[in-house]
Design a protein around this motif. Sequence first.
Motif, short mmCIF file in Angstrom:
data_model
loop_
_atom_site.label_atom_id
_atom_site.label_comp_id
_atom_site.label_asym_id
_atom_site.label_seq_id
_atom_site.Cartn_x
_atom_site.Cartn_y
_atom_site.Cartn_z
N ASP A 1 -30.94 -60.10 -2.62
CA ASP A 1 -31.57 -60.43 -1.34
C ASP A 1 -33.01 -60.90 -1.55
O ASP A 1 -33.40 -61.98 -1.09
CB ASP A 1 -31.55 -59.20 -0.43
CG ASP A 1 -32.30 -59.42 0.87
OD1 ASP A 1 -32.25 -60.54 1.41
OD2 ASP A 1 -32.94 -58.46 1.35
N THR A 2 -33.79 -60.13 -2.28
CA THR A 2 -35.22 -60.43 -2.42
C THR A 2 -35.49 -61.71 -3.20
O THR A 2 -36.49 -62.39 -2.96
CB THR A 2 -35.96 -59.27 -3.10
OG1 THR A 2 -35.42 -59.07 -4.43
CG2 THR A 2 -35.81 -57.98 -2.31
N ASP A 3 -34.62 -62.05 -4.14
CA ASP A 3 -34.85 -63.22 -4.99
C ASP A 3 -33.87 -64.35 -4.71
O ASP A 3 -33.65 -65.22 -5.54
CB ASP A 3 -34.79 -62.80 -6.45
CG ASP A 3 -35.98 -61.94 -6.84
OD1 ASP A 3 -36.86 -62.43 -7.55
OD2 ASP A 3 -36.04 -60.78 -6.42
N GLN A 4 -33.33 -64.35 -3.51
CA GLN A 4 -32.38 -65.40 -3.12
C GLN A 4 -33.03 -66.78 -3.17
O GLN A 4 -34.18 -66.96 -2.77
CB GLN A 4 -31.89 -65.11 -1.70
CG GLN A 4 -30.93 -66.15 -1.14
CD GLN A 4 -30.41 -65.74 0.22
OE1 GLN A 4 -29.74 -64.74 0.37
NE2 GLN A 4 -30.74 -66.53 1.25
N ASP A 5 -32.29 -67.74 -3.67
CA ASP A 5 -32.75 -69.13 -3.71
C ASP A 5 -32.80 -69.66 -2.28
O ASP A 5 -31.79 -69.69 -1.59
CB ASP A 5 -31.77 -69.95 -4.55
CG ASP A 5 -32.18 -71.41 -4.69
OD1 ASP A 5 -33.12 -71.85 -4.01
OD2 ASP A 5 -31.54 -72.11 -5.50
#
Length: 397
Positions: free
Chosen positions: A210-214
Amino acid sequence: MDMKSSTRPRPGRTIAALAAAVTLAVPVVVATTSASAAATSTVAQALATQDGRVATVTGYVIGQPTATSTVLTSGYTADTAIALADTATETGTSRMLYVQITADYRSAFGLLTNPSLRGRQVTATGTLTAYFSHGGLKNPTGMSIGGGTPSPTATASPTPAPTGSTGPYDSTYYATAMGKSGGALRSALHTIIKTQTRLSYDQAWEALKDTDQDPANANNVILLYSGRSQSKSSNGGGANDWNREHVWAKSHGDFGTSTGPGTDVHHLRPEDVTVNSARGNKDFDTGGSPVAEAAGSYTDADSFEPRNAVKGDVARMIMYMAIRYEGDDGWPNLEINNSVTNGSAPYLGRLPVLLQWHRQDPPDAFEQRRNQRIYERWQGNRNPFVDHPEWATAIWG
C-alpha cells in the motif's frame, strides 16, 4: 574509503497523473473574497495566455498537482495547490490550470483540509504564470466557490494559518514540538512519534504493497534503490523477487525482525532481493562501483550510495529511526554518527552525508503520500522530517 562528489544526473521518479470521473457537489457557497478583475476566463484561455497578466479564471477542481504531469485525485498531501479544468471529468493534465494556494486561502481551498471541493467550481484571481513547470495561476488575490468574479463584499476570507504554522498537523499532532529546537525539539518529537500501532513482520508485506504502490499502476510497487515498478505479488526470496529492505540495517542494534524497529514501516521499503543483498548492512556514504540492477547506486566494502532520486528519502528514514528509538522502550538507542564501520553497534552513518542528501533531495509527492498512508492506515505516526524538513537542521545542525 575514497570520497567523491557526485556530478551524476539526478533522475526523478516516474509518476503518472492520477485521474477519475467526478460527481459534482451541489449548492455553491461563496467562501472568500477580495479581488477585482476583468471578465472571467476559462481554463483554456488562461493556459493560452501565460504571460504574467492578472486574470480571473473559473474552473472545476480536479485534484492536487504535485508535479508537471501529476495530479492527485485522492490521498491529498498538502493544501498548497489545486488543478482546475473546464470540465469536471477532465483527465488530461495538459488541459488543467495549476493554481497556487497561498496561506490566506489554504484553510478554505486546500484539498487536504477540504477534499469535498473536488468536482466543485472555483473562481480565482491571480497572475497567469508557470507553476510546477506547467500552465498556472500564482499569488491569488481572491478566491471563491462558484463561477464569477470574486466579490469584495462576499463573506469573510479564510482564516489565515497560525503564525509559524506550515503544515496541516502543526496545531494538532505536532503542537508540543512547534517553536522548539535542539534537544527540546528532539525530545518532543520522540514523545509524539513513539505512540504507534506496531505491526508484525508479516503485516509489513501488506503495508508495503500500500505505502509504496506505483501511482501509475495499482498492481505494482516501486523498488527503493532500483526505481523499478514491480508486481506486488512478486514478493519473496527469489533472485528477481522483491523483499523488505531495512534502511536502518537491523544488525545495527541487533533488533532483528521482531515487532518494533524491525517492523517499523517508516524505514522498511520494497527492494530487489539481489540489490538488497548488495546493500547488506552497510552504512551510507558516497562512492564505489555501480550496483547491478540499481542504476545510479554505488557501493564499496563498507558503504552504499543510493540513486539521487531517493537520497533524501533514505536520509529522512534514518533520521526518523534515530528520533523514534531512544532506548526508553526496550529497544536500542539508535543514533546517527560519522562512521562507516559501525558493525553491530546501534549507530548508522555518515551524518554529514545524510544531511547533504536531505537538502539535495527534498520530500516529493511519493514520499509525502507514503508518510500519510502510514499515518492513516498502518501505524498512526508520522515521519516529522517529511512534514518539516527544517527540523533536521534544528536538531543536527
